[in-house]
Enzyme design. Structure first.
Site, mmCIF file in Angstrom:
data_model
loop_
_atom_site.group_PDB
_atom_site.id
_atom_site.type_symbol
_atom_site.label_atom_id
_atom_site.label_comp_id
_atom_site.label_asym_id
_atom_site.label_seq_id
_atom_site.Cartn_x
_atom_site.Cartn_y
_atom_site.Cartn_z
ATOM 1 N N SER A 112 0.651 -1.164 0.055
ATOM 2 C CA SER A 112 0.265 0.064 0.120
ATOM 3 C C SER A 112 0.905 1.616 -0.067
ATOM 4 O O SER A 112 2.013 1.125 0.381
ATOM 5 C CB SER A 112 -0.548 0.354 0.986
ATOM 6 O OG SER A 112 -1.432 0.911 1.079
ATOM 7 N N TYR B 144 -1.790 -2.140 10.093
ATOM 8 C CA TYR B 144 -2.383 -1.980 9.004
ATOM 9 C C TYR B 144 -1.086 -1.204 8.652
ATOM 10 O O TYR B 144 -0.133 -2.041 7.534
ATOM 11 C CB TYR B 144 -3.342 -0.580 7.888
ATOM 12 C CG TYR B 144 -3.902 -1.429 6.600
ATOM 13 C CD1 TYR B 144 -3.651 -2.466 6.252
ATOM 14 C CD2 TYR B 144 -3.327 -0.417 5.979
ATOM 15 C CE1 TYR B 144 -4.415 -2.539 5.140
ATOM 16 C CE2 TYR B 144 -3.273 -0.022 4.765
ATOM 17 C CZ TYR B 144 -4.347 -1.567 4.513
ATOM 18 O OH TYR B 144 -4.290 -1.553 2.620
#
Length: 317
Positions: free
Chosen positions: A165, A177
């Site tokens: 990401s 995350y």
């Protein structure tokens, strides 16, 4: 005579500067054309190549499975639910399987796409188990699946495509995350170098913000409210009584603006990483990734902090 010499010198400098600019543009054009031609070469024998994809119930994994099935790949799709598997099977050909891979076959491609985002939020709101819930899926799960399939990938001299990401370059929020995606970046880099001599190519996908289950505003908001309710009173007071609502509104506003519905921008990168003779090491997916988040990650911290802090409210303290 002096004036003439000066004029001649000036004209010569102008000509040289124009020549340098022309040469630079020419070199840039040649490099761009070379890259386009190089990346247009495809591998052969799609119908003899197995690709294993995790996280195929929805989102990137689901769309990629359907894309590759349409090109003739033997897709092995890992789904979390029976309904996800049944829906995917109904939308694809009989080549696509949601069962376990037959270990007698070599494996061409492994796409580690499965992931979760919550719990996320201010670091002080979180407990250790909140981090491990995300790290277990997004990082340790990727490592585990990859290690399990490395013998088959070596046999097929195949590809590993790991979905990281832009938050693997720039931490925008607390929780597991961002940590997990930084970890995916590091694991993929070391794996690529270790496996290079065995003919295995490793690519990292770095998506920007897209509308998937990972960016579901409802799920993120519900989780933030749950985190807030378990905080001690003194911690709540340090943030201010309106902070939670301000935070939720900021998240909703940011995700509403940033998230693109066109997830094919991501799956096209995955597809290229699997089918190109010369896949890239990294793929920035989405205009926000290419022109904002990734460039922002290279700026000094005080500048990146300034832009990130604009997205979220400040605590009362």
């Amino acid at each position: 005579m002096v004036l003439t010499d000066s004029l001649m010198t000036y004209l010569l400098e102008v000509m040289l500067s124009h020549l340098a600019l022309t040469c630079a543009l020419l070199l840039a054009s040649v490099a761009a054309i070379r890259r386009f031609i190089r990346e247009s070469y495809k591998v052969e024998g799609f119908r003899q190549k197995h690709v294993f994809i995790t996280g195929c119930d929805s989102g990137f994994g689901n769309l990629l499975a359907r894309q590759l099935d349409g090109k003739g790949f033997l897709v092995l799709a890992a789904c979390l639910t029976e309904k996800g598997a049944a829906d995917l099977a109904a939308a694809t050909s009989s080549r696509l399987k949601t069962l376990l891979l037959d270990v007698t076959d070599s494996l061409w491609g492994l796409v580690n796409n499965a992931g979760r985002s919550i719990p996320i939020g201010p670091t002080e709101w979180l407990k250790l188990e909140d981090f491990t819930k995300v790290l277990d899926v997004n990082l340790l799960g990727v490592i585990d699946v990859t290690l399990q399939f490395l013998p088959l990938l070596k046999q097929g001299q195949g590809r590993v495509v790991n979905v990281a990401s832009v938050l693997g370059r720039l931490s925008l929020t607390g929780g597991g995350y961002c940590l997990s995606k930084w970890g995916v970046e590091a694991f993929s880099d070391s794996l690529r170098r270790d496996m290079h001599q065995f003919g295995i190519k490793v690519s990292i996908i770095e998506p920007g913000f897209f509308k998937t289950a990972v960016t579901s505003v409802d799920l993120i908001e519900a989780d933030l409210r749950k985190l807030w309710t378990r905080l001690p009173l003194e911690v709540k007071d340090s943030y201010g009584e309106t902070y939670l609502e301000d935070y939720v509104k900021a998240q909703e506003f940011s995700l509403g603006i940033l998230c693109s519905p066109d997830i094919s921008k991501v799956t096209r990168c995955m597809e290229h990483a699997l089918t190109a003779q010369f896949p890239r090491t990294r793929y920035g997916a989405g205009w926000d990734a290419k022109f904002f988040w990734i460039p922002l990650s290279y700026l000094p911290s005080f500048l990146s902090d300034f832009f990130v802090n604009m997205l979220l409210p400040s605590p009362k303290g």
